[in-house]
Design a protein around this motif. Structure first.
Motif, PDB file in Angstrom:
ATOM      1  N   SER A 100     -11.879  10.593  18.068  1.00  0.00           N
ATOM      2  CA  SER A 100     -11.588  11.841  17.347  1.00  0.00           C
ATOM      3  C   SER A 100     -10.168  11.800  16.796  1.00  0.00           C
ATOM      4  O   SER A 100      -9.273  12.504  17.250  1.00  0.00           O
ATOM      5  N   VAL A 101      -9.991  10.958  15.776  1.00  0.00           N
ATOM      6  CA  VAL A 101      -8.702  10.798  15.104  1.00  0.00           C
ATOM      7  C   VAL A 101      -8.931  11.017  13.617  1.00  0.00           C
ATOM      8  O   VAL A 101      -9.744  10.329  12.995  1.00  0.00           O
ATOM      9  N   LEU A 102      -8.230  11.973  13.059  1.00  0.00           N
ATOM     10  CA  LEU A 102      -8.340  12.310  11.644  1.00  0.00           C
ATOM     11  C   LEU A 102      -7.424  11.392  10.842  1.00  0.00           C
ATOM     12  O   LEU A 102      -6.236  11.304  11.139  1.00  0.00           O
ATOM     13  N   GLY A 147     -13.617   8.969   2.294  1.00  0.00           N
ATOM     14  CA  GLY A 147     -14.987   8.518   2.469  1.00  0.00           C
ATOM     15  C   GLY A 147     -15.105   7.009   2.583  1.00  0.00           C
ATOM     16  O   GLY A 147     -16.167   6.476   2.845  1.00  0.00           O
ATOM     17  N   LYS A 148     -13.988   6.311   2.399  1.00  0.00           N
ATOM     18  CA  LYS A 148     -13.958   4.845   2.525  1.00  0.00           C
ATOM     19  C   LYS A 148     -13.000   4.464   3.641  1.00  0.00           C
ATOM     20  O   LYS A 148     -12.305   3.468   3.565  1.00  0.00           O
ATOM     21  N   GLY A 149     -12.960   5.317   4.654  1.00  0.00           N
ATOM     22  CA  GLY A 149     -12.053   5.098   5.776  1.00  0.00           C
ATOM     23  C   GLY A 149     -11.204   6.322   6.054  1.00  0.00           C
ATOM     24  O   GLY A 149     -10.981   6.703   7.184  1.00  0.00           O
ATOM     25  N   SER A 150     -10.737   6.942   5.001  1.00  0.00           N
ATOM     26  CA  SER A 150      -9.922   8.143   5.130  1.00  0.00           C
ATOM     27  C   SER A 150     -10.819   9.378   5.153  1.00  0.00           C
ATOM     28  O   SER A 150     -11.808   9.441   4.417  1.00  0.00           O
ATOM     29  N   ASP A 151     -10.457  10.351   5.991  1.00  0.00           N
ATOM     30  CA  ASP A 151     -11.228  11.589   6.075  1.00  0.00           C
ATOM     31  C   ASP A 151     -10.776  12.607   5.028  1.00  0.00           C
ATOM     32  O   ASP A 151     -11.568  13.402   4.537  1.00  0.00           O
ATOM     33  N   ILE A 152      -9.476  12.583   4.735  1.00  0.00           N
ATOM     34  CA  ILE A 152      -8.888  13.507   3.768  1.00  0.00           C
ATOM     35  C   ILE A 152      -7.922  12.705   2.896  1.00  0.00           C
ATOM     36  O   ILE A 152      -7.175  11.867   3.408  1.00  0.00           O
ATOM     37  N   LEU A 196      -1.002  19.974  -6.049  1.00  0.00           N
ATOM     38  CA  LEU A 196      -1.491  19.116  -4.981  1.00  0.00           C
ATOM     39  C   LEU A 196      -2.828  19.650  -4.459  1.00  0.00           C
ATOM     40  O   LEU A 196      -2.943  20.825  -4.133  1.00  0.00           O
ATOM     41  N   ARG A 197      -3.799  18.781  -4.404  1.00  0.00           N
ATOM     42  CA  ARG A 197      -5.138  19.112  -3.918  1.00  0.00           C
ATOM     43  C   ARG A 197      -5.553  18.051  -2.903  1.00  0.00           C
ATOM     44  O   ARG A 197      -4.879  17.046  -2.737  1.00  0.00           O
ATOM     45  N   PHE A 198      -6.692  18.265  -2.260  1.00  0.00           N
ATOM     46  CA  PHE A 198      -7.193  17.231  -1.357  1.00  0.00           C
ATOM     47  C   PHE A 198      -8.707  17.168  -1.360  1.00  0.00           C
ATOM     48  O   PHE A 198      -9.391  18.170  -1.550  1.00  0.00           O
ATOM     49  N   LEU A 199      -9.203  15.940  -1.182  1.00  0.00           N
ATOM     50  CA  LEU A 199     -10.623  15.697  -0.977  1.00  0.00           C
ATOM     51  C   LEU A 199     -10.850  15.624   0.519  1.00  0.00           C
ATOM     52  O   LEU A 199      -9.993  15.133   1.254  1.00  0.00           O
ATOM     53  N   ILE A 200     -11.989  16.091   0.958  1.00  0.00           N
ATOM     54  CA  ILE A 200     -12.309  16.053   2.385  1.00  0.00           C
ATOM     55  C   ILE A 200     -13.729  15.498   2.557  1.00  0.00           C
ATOM     56  O   ILE A 200     -14.652  15.913   1.854  1.00  0.00           O
ATOM     57  N   HIS A 201     -13.861  14.545   3.450  1.00  0.00           N
ATOM     58  CA  HIS A 201     -15.164  13.947   3.737  1.00  0.00           C
ATOM     59  C   HIS A 201     -15.665  14.545   5.048  1.00  0.00           C
ATOM     60  O   HIS A 201     -15.374  14.057   6.139  1.00  0.00           O
ATOM     61  N   GLU A 202     -16.403  15.637   4.926  1.00  0.00           N
ATOM     62  CA  GLU A 202     -16.842  16.412   6.083  1.00  0.00           C
ATOM     63  C   GLU A 202     -17.671  15.580   7.062  1.00  0.00           C
ATOM     64  O   GLU A 202     -17.485  15.664   8.285  1.00  0.00           O
ATOM     65  N   LYS A 203     -18.555  14.745   6.549  1.00  0.00           N
ATOM     66  CA  LYS A 203     -19.432  13.971   7.422  1.00  0.00           C
ATOM     67  C   LYS A 203     -18.633  13.039   8.326  1.00  0.00           C
ATOM     68  O   LYS A 203     -18.907  12.938   9.521  1.00  0.00           O
ATOM     69  N   SER A 204     -17.648  12.355   7.795  1.00  0.00           N
ATOM     70  CA  SER A 204     -16.881  11.422   8.628  1.00  0.00           C
ATOM     71  C   SER A 204     -16.099  12.164   9.712  1.00  0.00           C
ATOM     72  O   SER A 204     -15.948  11.670  10.829  1.00  0.00           O
ATOM     73  N   ILE A 205     -15.649  13.370   9.409  1.00  0.00           N
ATOM     74  CA  ILE A 205     -14.928  14.178  10.405  1.00  0.00           C
ATOM     75  C   ILE A 205     -15.893  14.597  11.511  1.00  0.00           C
ATOM     76  O   ILE A 205     -15.602  14.451  12.694  1.00  0.00           O
ATOM     77  N   ARG A 206     -17.047  15.087  11.134  1.00  0.00           N
ATOM     78  CA  ARG A 206     -18.054  15.513  12.116  1.00  0.00           C
ATOM     79  C   ARG A 206     -18.585  14.326  12.931  1.00  0.00           C
ATOM     80  O   ARG A 206     -18.873  14.471  14.114  1.00  0.00           O
ATOM     81  N   ASP A 207     -18.715  13.164  12.296  1.00  0.00           N
ATOM     82  CA  ASP A 207     -19.176  11.966  13.013  1.00  0.00           C
ATOM     83  C   ASP A 207     -18.221  11.590  14.143  1.00  0.00           C
ATOM     84  O   ASP A 207     -18.627  10.961  15.116  1.00  0.00           O
ATOM     85  N   LYS A 208     -16.950  11.981  14.001  1.00  0.00           N
ATOM     86  CA  LYS A 208     -15.949  11.701  15.042  1.00  0.00           C
ATOM     87  C   LYS A 208     -15.817  12.883  16.002  1.00  0.00           C
ATOM     88  O   LYS A 208     -14.842  13.006  16.711  1.00  0.00           O
ATOM     89  N   LEU A 210     -10.899  25.372   5.882  1.00  0.00           N
ATOM     90  CA  LEU A 210     -10.434  24.068   5.422  1.00  0.00           C
ATOM     91  C   LEU A 210     -11.376  23.520   4.343  1.00  0.00           C
ATOM     92  O   LEU A 210     -10.924  23.049   3.306  1.00  0.00           O
ATOM     93  N   LEU A 211     -12.666  23.627   4.586  1.00  0.00           N
ATOM     94  CA  LEU A 211     -13.640  23.123   3.619  1.00  0.00           C
ATOM     95  C   LEU A 211     -13.559  23.883   2.297  1.00  0.00           C
ATOM     96  O   LEU A 211     -13.757  23.308   1.239  1.00  0.00           O
ATOM     97  N   ALA A 212     -13.236  25.173   2.365  1.00  0.00           N
ATOM     98  CA  ALA A 212     -13.113  25.989   1.156  1.00  0.00           C
ATOM     99  C   ALA A 212     -11.852  25.637   0.362  1.00  0.00           C
ATOM    100  O   ALA A 212     -11.836  25.742  -0.859  1.00  0.00           O
ATOM    101  N   LEU A 213     -10.800  25.218   1.072  1.00  0.00           N
ATOM    102  CA  LEU A 213      -9.534  24.899   0.408  1.00  0.00           C
ATOM    103  C   LEU A 213      -9.569  23.564  -0.308  1.00  0.00           C
ATOM    104  O   LEU A 213      -8.896  23.373  -1.306  1.00  0.00           O
ATOM    105  N   GLY A 214     -10.335  22.621   0.247  1.00  0.00           N
ATOM    106  CA  GLY A 214     -10.392  21.288  -0.344  1.00  0.00           C
ATOM    107  C   GLY A 214     -11.646  21.109  -1.159  1.00  0.00           C
ATOM    108  O   GLY A 214     -12.495  22.001  -1.262  1.00  0.00           O
ATOM    109  N   LYS A 215     -11.756  19.928  -1.731  1.00  0.00           N
ATOM    110  CA  LYS A 215     -12.959  19.562  -2.457  1.00  0.00           C
ATOM    111  C   LYS A 215     -13.747  18.631  -1.550  1.00  0.00           C
ATOM    112  O   LYS A 215     -13.305  17.534  -1.218  1.00  0.00           O
ATOM    113  N   THR A 216     -14.905  19.095  -1.101  1.00  0.00           N
ATOM    114  CA  THR A 216     -15.719  18.329  -0.149  1.00  0.00           C
ATOM    115  C   THR A 216     -16.565  17.310  -0.890  1.00  0.00           C
ATOM    116  O   THR A 216     -17.155  17.608  -1.921  1.00  0.00           O
ATOM    117  N   ILE A 217     -16.563  16.092  -0.320  1.00  0.00           N
ATOM    118  CA  ILE A 217     -17.426  15.042  -0.898  1.00  0.00           C
ATOM    119  C   ILE A 217     -18.391  14.563   0.165  1.00  0.00           C
ATOM    120  O   ILE A 217     -18.185  14.760   1.327  1.00  0.00           O
TER     121      ILE A 217
END
Length: 165
Positions: A112-114, A124-129, A138-150, A158-165
């Motif tokens: 469980s390391v972000l 989504g290629k290793g990085s969660d955000i 400044l904006r951020f992409l967030i890979h929700e699945k990789s975070i939940r997988d950990k 948080l999901l509303a603030l970023g762009k989820t992929i």
């Protein structure tokens, strides 16, 4: 002719100053975002004191250290490499360390390391955000699945603030 060179020199210096200030502001905002990511992610252990490992050199490190010291509940440390991930809850990967994303991702595995990157292309290629600029903001992409997988839970805020992929 000398007058034109002076104006050009002044314009160049002003441009560099604005660029430096923009870069400093960007580092401050990235530090603030990382601090907020810690608040908006629920770790499986219910952990409240978060350790952020800074991989490589970045202005974000000093900004986050200063911010964390004033707020408490966060420790910021420089890490030597992927072998140090077990000491951290969040890893920040500056652009200068992009080539190490696979090594950090392998070291993290299912822990469980972000992982937060300055390069949104790594999300989504290793990085969660991953951070990016859009229209100077400044904006951020967030890979929700990789975070939940950990086994971490990102808040709906948080999901509303970023762009989820």
């Amino acid at each position: 002719m000398k007058h034109k060179r002076n104006i050009f020199g002044l314009a160049l210096a002003l441009g560099l100053l604005i660029s430096f200030q923009s870069q400093a502001q960007e580092s401050k905002f990235k530090a603030l975002f990382i601090y907020k990511f810690a608040e908006y992610i629920e770790w499986p252990s219910g952990k409240k004191n978060i350790t952020v490992g800074m991989a490589g050199k970045s202005d974000v490190s000093q900004e986050l250290s200063t911010f964390a010291a004033s707020k408490g509940n966060m420790t910021v440390m420089n890490i030597a490499g992927p072998s140090d991930v077990s000491k951290c809850d969040i890893i920040f990967l500056p652009k200068s360390s992009d080539s190490q994303v696979d090594a950090y991702n392998s070291a993290i595995g299912s822990k469980s390391v972000l992982m937060v990157s300055e390069n949104s292309d790594l999300t989504g290629k290793g990085s969660d955000i991953g951070f990016y600029l859009e229209s100077g903001k400044l904006r951020f992409l967030i890979h929700e699945k990789s975070i939940r997988d950990k086994k971490m839970i990102p808040s709906s805020k948080l999901l509303a603030l970023g762009k989820t992929i």
